[in-house]
Design an enzyme around this catalytic site. Structure first.
Site: not given
Length: 235
Positions: A149, A157, A194
């Protein structure tokens, strides 16, 4: 893919109090209080004051354990987190459960390797990201080793899903060597917004019996994403 902030004002809060500053505050607090952690199988337990519990949470170290004590908070640290505080930041002493005596860095290193043979490679990956001021948390819920992060998870997020690949010694593994494994992992990371970050760890033949071997390690970073043909088509 840049940081995805949670709510209005989250980015401003992160900029006002960067992760490096929070970690320094935690380091100072642990040193001043001479905090000790206790080995507990494959984790380390810390009895924290309210201020320290807040800093541990904000710096993304460990997870709280619910107890009936209101003036004390127990935190459970993973091996990578505990050794980072002990070895890299020099702000935590860790004692054994049986003898209640402080472990030196070499004793602690050997104990952690005895519990998890892959610990040296995972610690290298963890400390590599921490040194770059990423907040690092376990990534098992996404099928990876860590998630990284920009700041506290309450504000942003996670941006990277991290997989550790060992290249040498007894810990050498075959992760992501098969195309179907790589494709499936990239698809999973894409579905949760991601980027897959692969950290390839090589001990370069160093003696793993001592933590000084960390100076001989090399780390290669690679990000993997799916090619989207829609982005390349003519309008």
């Amino acid at each position: 893919m840049g940081p995805r902030w949670k709510g209005k004002g989250s980015e401003a809060k992160a900029l006002a109090e960067p992760m490096s500053k929070i970690v320094q505050q935690l380091q100072s607090s642990l040193i001043q209080s001479q905090t000790h952690g206790s080995l507990s199988s494959c984790s380390v337990l810390i009895e924290a004051e309210p201020e320290q519990a807040h800093l541990l949470n904000m710096a993304c170290f460990g997870r709280p354990i619910v107890t009936v004590e209101k003036d004390k908070q127990w935190y459970q640290l993973g091996f990578e987190e505990a050794f980072y505080l002990c070895y890299s930041l020099k702000c935590l002493q860790i004692v054994g459960v049986e003898d209640n005596c402080a472990k030196n860095e070499e004793e602690l290193w050997k104990y952690m390797i005895s519990k998890r043979t892959e610990f040296p490679d995972f610690y290298n990956a963890y400390s590599h990201l921490r040194m770059k001021n990423w907040a690092v948390r376990p990534g098992s819920q996404y099928g990876v080793d860590f998630v990284a992060y920009h700041h506290h998870p309450a504000l942003v997020h996670s941006e990277y899903a991290v997989i550790v690949v060992s290249e040498s010694g007894d810990n050498a593994n075959r992760r992501l060597r098969v195309w179907s494994d790589l494709e499936g992992t990239i698809r999973l990371c894409g579905s949760v917004a991601k980027t897959l970050l692969v950290l390839t760890i090589n001990s370069n033949g160093s003696d793993l019996g001592f933590p000084l071997c960390l100076e001989q390690y090399s780390i290669e970073e690679r990000t993997c994403t799916r090619w989207n043909p829609e982005q390349s088509r003519e309008e």
